[in-house]
Design a protein around this motif. Structure first.
Motif, mmCIF file in Angstrom:
data_model
loop_
_atom_site.group_PDB
_atom_site.id
_atom_site.type_symbol
_atom_site.label_atom_id
_atom_site.label_comp_id
_atom_site.label_asym_id
_atom_site.label_seq_id
_atom_site.Cartn_x
_atom_site.Cartn_y
_atom_site.Cartn_z
ATOM 1 N N PHE A 239 0.788 -1.259 0.111
ATOM 2 C CA PHE A 239 0.005 -0.030 0.156
ATOM 3 C C PHE A 239 0.797 1.374 -0.171
ATOM 4 C CE2 PHE A 239 0.379 1.430 4.298
ATOM 5 C CZ PHE A 239 -0.342 2.788 4.361
ATOM 6 N N LYS A 240 2.031 1.147 0.272
ATOM 7 C CA LYS A 240 3.077 2.240 0.187
ATOM 8 C C LYS A 240 3.045 2.844 -1.019
ATOM 9 C CE LYS A 240 4.745 1.709 4.575
ATOM 10 N NZ LYS A 240 3.689 0.663 5.202
ATOM 11 N N ASP B 139 9.473 -2.980 2.846
ATOM 12 C CA ASP B 139 8.462 -2.448 1.987
ATOM 13 C C ASP B 139 8.786 -1.050 1.733
ATOM 14 O OD1 ASP B 139 7.204 -4.993 1.815
ATOM 15 O OD2 ASP B 139 5.400 -4.268 2.969
ATOM 16 N N PRO C 253 -5.583 -2.071 9.266
ATOM 17 C CA PRO C 253 -4.265 -2.321 9.840
ATOM 18 C C PRO C 253 -3.263 -1.421 10.255
ATOM 19 C CG PRO C 253 -4.747 -3.291 7.757
ATOM 20 C CD PRO C 253 -5.510 -2.399 7.875
ATOM 21 N N THR C 254 -2.854 -1.121 11.398
ATOM 22 C CA THR C 254 -2.325 0.115 11.512
ATOM 23 C C THR C 254 -1.018 -0.167 12.072
ATOM 24 O OG1 THR C 254 -4.239 1.353 12.098
ATOM 25 C CG2 THR C 254 -2.402 2.109 13.173
ATOM 26 N N GLY C 255 0.162 0.612 11.706
ATOM 27 C CA GLY C 255 1.593 0.758 12.423
ATOM 28 C C GLY C 255 1.900 2.066 12.799
ATOM 29 N N ASN C 256 2.283 2.942 11.792
ATOM 30 C CA ASN C 256 2.632 4.273 12.277
ATOM 31 C C ASN C 256 1.482 5.389 12.227
ATOM 32 O OD1 ASN C 256 4.901 5.678 12.898
ATOM 33 N ND2 ASN C 256 5.646 6.219 10.826
ATOM 34 N N PHE C 257 0.097 4.779 12.139
ATOM 35 C CA PHE C 257 -0.888 5.473 12.260
ATOM 36 C C PHE C 257 -1.209 6.427 11.056
ATOM 37 C CE2 PHE C 257 -4.538 7.931 14.438
ATOM 38 C CZ PHE C 257 -5.216 6.875 15.211
ATOM 39 N N GLY C 258 -0.620 6.410 9.933
ATOM 40 C CA GLY C 258 -0.875 7.203 8.752
ATOM 41 C C GLY C 258 -1.982 6.937 8.088
ATOM 42 N N ASN C 259 -2.137 5.644 7.647
ATOM 43 C CA ASN C 259 -3.326 5.198 6.814
ATOM 44 C C ASN C 259 -4.684 5.607 7.636
ATOM 45 O OD1 ASN C 259 -4.782 4.083 4.918
ATOM 46 N ND2 ASN C 259 -3.722 1.973 5.008
ATOM 47 N N SER D 34 5.070 -4.949 9.057
ATOM 48 C CA SER D 34 5.047 -3.657 8.618
ATOM 49 C C SER D 34 4.195 -3.026 9.933
ATOM 50 C CB SER D 34 4.452 -3.372 7.666
ATOM 51 O OG SER D 34 5.044 -3.826 6.378
ATOM 52 N N MET D 35 3.492 -3.823 10.741
ATOM 53 C CA MET D 35 2.832 -3.460 11.765
ATOM 54 C C MET D 35 3.450 -3.323 13.203
ATOM 55 S SD MET D 35 -0.668 -4.778 10.613
ATOM 56 C CE MET D 35 -1.544 -4.487 11.852
ATOM 57 N N HIS E 43 -1.169 -8.690 7.267
ATOM 58 C CA HIS E 43 -1.650 -7.454 7.655
ATOM 59 C C HIS E 43 -3.130 -7.286 7.579
ATOM 60 C CE1 HIS E 43 2.679 -6.944 6.734
ATOM 61 N NE2 HIS E 43 2.626 -6.392 7.332
ATOM 62 N N THR F 261 -3.570 -3.915 2.723
ATOM 63 C CA THR F 261 -2.400 -3.278 2.664
ATOM 64 C C THR F 261 -1.457 -3.847 1.864
ATOM 65 O OG1 THR F 261 -1.690 -3.904 5.036
ATOM 66 C CG2 THR F 261 -2.992 -1.403 4.648
ATOM 67 N N ALA F 262 -1.558 -5.258 1.599
ATOM 68 C CA ALA F 262 -0.268 -5.873 0.885
ATOM 69 C C ALA F 262 -0.919 -7.059 0.217
ATOM 70 C CB ALA F 262 0.533 -6.318 2.103
HETATM 71 C C1 LIG Z 1 2.951 0.424 6.075
HETATM 72 C C2 LIG Z 1 2.183 -0.765 6.107
HETATM 73 C C3 LIG Z 1 1.134 -0.747 7.334
HETATM 74 C C4 LIG Z 1 1.036 0.282 8.430
HETATM 75 O O1 LIG Z 1 0.380 1.721 7.732
HETATM 76 P P1 LIG Z 1 0.575 2.813 8.702
HETATM 77 O O2 LIG Z 1 0.172 3.791 7.782
HETATM 78 O O3 LIG Z 1 2.067 3.177 8.956
HETATM 79 O O4 LIG Z 1 -0.341 2.597 9.905
HETATM 80 C C5 LIG Z 1 0.278 -1.937 7.349
HETATM 81 N N1 LIG Z 1 0.422 -2.861 6.377
HETATM 82 C C6 LIG Z 1 1.421 -2.786 5.534
HETATM 83 C C7 LIG Z 1 1.424 -3.750 4.413
HETATM 84 C C8 LIG Z 1 2.283 -1.773 5.350
HETATM 85 O O5 LIG Z 1 3.077 -1.658 4.431
#
Ligand SMILES: *Cc1c(COP(=O)(O)O)cnc(C)c1O
Length: 496
Positions: A112-113, A146, A266-272, A321-322, A398, A424-425
């Motif tokens: 998704f990046k 990623d 599905p959240t990691g850095n909270f951007g999405n 990625s999370m 994810h 997201t992937a």
């Molecule tokens: C980066 C990423 C996330 C997390 O997205 P955030 O915007 O950082 O919350 C989730 N899934 C995948 C596959 C990613 O590459």
């Protein structure tokens, strides 16, 4: 509209300056000082538009101080063209009556990046020019997988910019390594680094903070920049696909115009997920947000208790990625709920003690719209299996974390509104874990796992991953450099 820092101690600036700088001087993140609105009429009109027009329209609302609509439309047409996103940038799959999956991985790197990194470099190059800077930019990225590949694809052959990516030689998957080692483009450079991700990351951080390196590069007319996910230029394109998805749901008759939906991310850095929240603040009819985490559930605890506490064990999971303890973009949500002074104090506490507790007032505001959910490793594998069995739909790890949280929310809180769960992937980006979840098989290598998955499910491997083993190696992973040799490598960059 001006861009201000979430911590309130930096000068306001234009959107172009915010995109060029990335981080504000006080350490805060840039945010517009007013929220642009999307009227029901505009939303209705966008239903008839294609993705590039939807993107240019939304982005122009945030960037009009420095970018014209025509400029943005030109760049969006290029960034989201059919060759880069075959079949369209953000298709939706239906799982039963209420669950919808927004697939954001149809871009050049199957993650998704790409949605942001295909357009952000174009905004960045224009930002450098618009701010009167005649220097060239060298983008440095330390990556655990990623982001590096997506940044390479986004910045490849972009005029006036170079990109150098560093990854830990034993810290990325075989496919990720191949993706980067075979990277094409005149202005790209890829280095494997001896050590782990922290070694690569610390190496890049050191270079960014070294005045001597900056001066030497400056003499050659070069400045350093990052492709970081806290840059406003990466966030604003993410607002677009929520608006676009809503339009698509209206168009196919799934929802009526104005009908509220729920969203799971599905959240990691909270951007999405923050991008979804911004879309709601603009006027998009979204009711609630489910913030899905894996075993690294610092956000789940935060939404439940109001305490953000990073002092905990870090877990390596099948949804890497999370795997994150500090979700940088959460700062922007805090800013929206309580303003810059309170946000600055929370961030100071996070820096010094690793934790902060929001006030009851902030907690109440968040409770109205956000709910956290988490899904452990067994749950993730089970969800992949269940979703495939029930709907014949193949998802990655994810996405499975998100779907598990979405289904739990639908079963316990709100089963009526349509649930848009973000994917997201591509499942092929994480084939070994997906295959193991489906069959229990542990493949000898990732390429075998991809072939086995196709055989088993009939789902095609996305084009960017399909030919990966046959592509020529351009940057040999075995030529790993030492972390303390990274600045020398950067100074030697000469591919503009
Ligand atoms: C980066 C990423 C996330 C997390 O997205 P955030 O915007 O950082 O919350 C989730 N899934 C995948 C596959 C990613 O590459």
């Amino acid at each position: 509209m001006k861009y201000i820092s979430t911590r309130g101690a930096s000068e306001p600036c234009t959107s172009a300056e915010a995109i060029k700088k990335g981080l504000a001087a006080d350490g805060g993140l840039y945010f517009p000082d007013e929220m642009p609105l999307l009227s029901a009429e505009e939303l209705t009109a966008l239903c008839e538009a294609d993705y590039a027009v939807r993107a240019a329209t939304i982005m122009h609302k945030f960037l009009a101080d420095a970018y014209s609509y025509e400029e943005l439309l030109d760049e969006c047409r290029e960034a989201y063209r059919e060759e880069s996103f075959p079949g369209g940038p953000a298709p939706i799959a239906s799982l039963g009556d209420t669950l919808r999956v927004l697939e954001l991985w149809h871009g050049p790197t199957a993650a998704f990046k790409d949605m942001a990194l295909q357009i952000m470099p174009r905004l960045f190059v224009r930002a450098v020019k618009k701010t009167g800077d005649s220097r060239r930019a060298l983008i440095l990225v330390a990556t655990s997988g990623d982001t590096g590949k997506a940044a390479l694809e986004g910045y490849r052959d972009v005029e006036g910019v170079g990109i150098s990516v560093f990854y830990p030689v034993n810290g990325v998957s075989r496919v990720q390594k191949l993706q980067m080692a075979t990277q094409e483009g005149r202005n790209v450079e890829v280095h494997s680094v001896i050590g782990n991700f922290d070694d690569a990351q610390n190496g890049v951080k050191k270079i960014f903070s070294d005045p001597e390196t900056a001066e030497k590069l400056n003499e050659r007319g070069i400045f350093l920049s990052s492709a970081n996910s806290i840059n406003w230029g990466r966030l604003v394109p993410q607002v677009v696909y929520y608006v676009s998805a809503y339009c698509d749901l209206v168009k196919c008759g799934d929802i009526a115009m104005g009908e509220e939906i729920n969203v799971t991310v599905p959240t990691g850095n909270f951007g999405n997920i923050l991008a979804a929240y911004i879309a709601k603040n603009m006027g998009l009819p979204i009711h609630s947000f489910v913030c899905a985490s894996n075993r690294n559930n610092v956000l789940t605890d935060f939404f439940e208790t109001g305490v953000y506490d990073r002092n905990r064990a870090f877990h390596t999971t099948t949804s890497p990625s999370m795997d994150i303890l500090i979700s940088s973009n959460l700062e922007r949500l805090l800013f929206l709920t309580c303003g810059e002074t309170e946000t600055a104090s929370y961030m100071e506490a996070l820096k010094t003690t690793g934790r902060y507790t929001v006030t009851d007032r902030v907690k109440r505001i968040l409770d109205r719209e956000f709910v956290g959910g988490s899904c452990d490793e067994d749950g993730t594998a089970e969800e992949i299996r269940k979703i495939h069995q029930t709907y014949g739909y193949l998802c990655d790890t994810h996405t499975a974390v998100g779907l598990a949280c979405a289904e739990r929310y639908m079963a316990t809180v709100d089963g009526k509104r349509k649930m848009l769960a973000v994917s997201t992937a591509s499942p092929y980006k994480f084939s070994p874990a997906v295959l193991k979840a489906l069959t229990g098989e542990v493949p000898v290598n990732e390429l075998d796992a991809m072939a086995r998955l196709t055989e088993l499910t009939g789902v095609m491997v996305p084009a960017p991953l399909a030919g990966i083993a046959a592509k020529a190696i351009r940057f040999d992973p075995d030529d790993a450099i030492k972390a303390d040799g990274m600045s020398e490598t950067v100074l030697a960059y000469d591919r503009f």
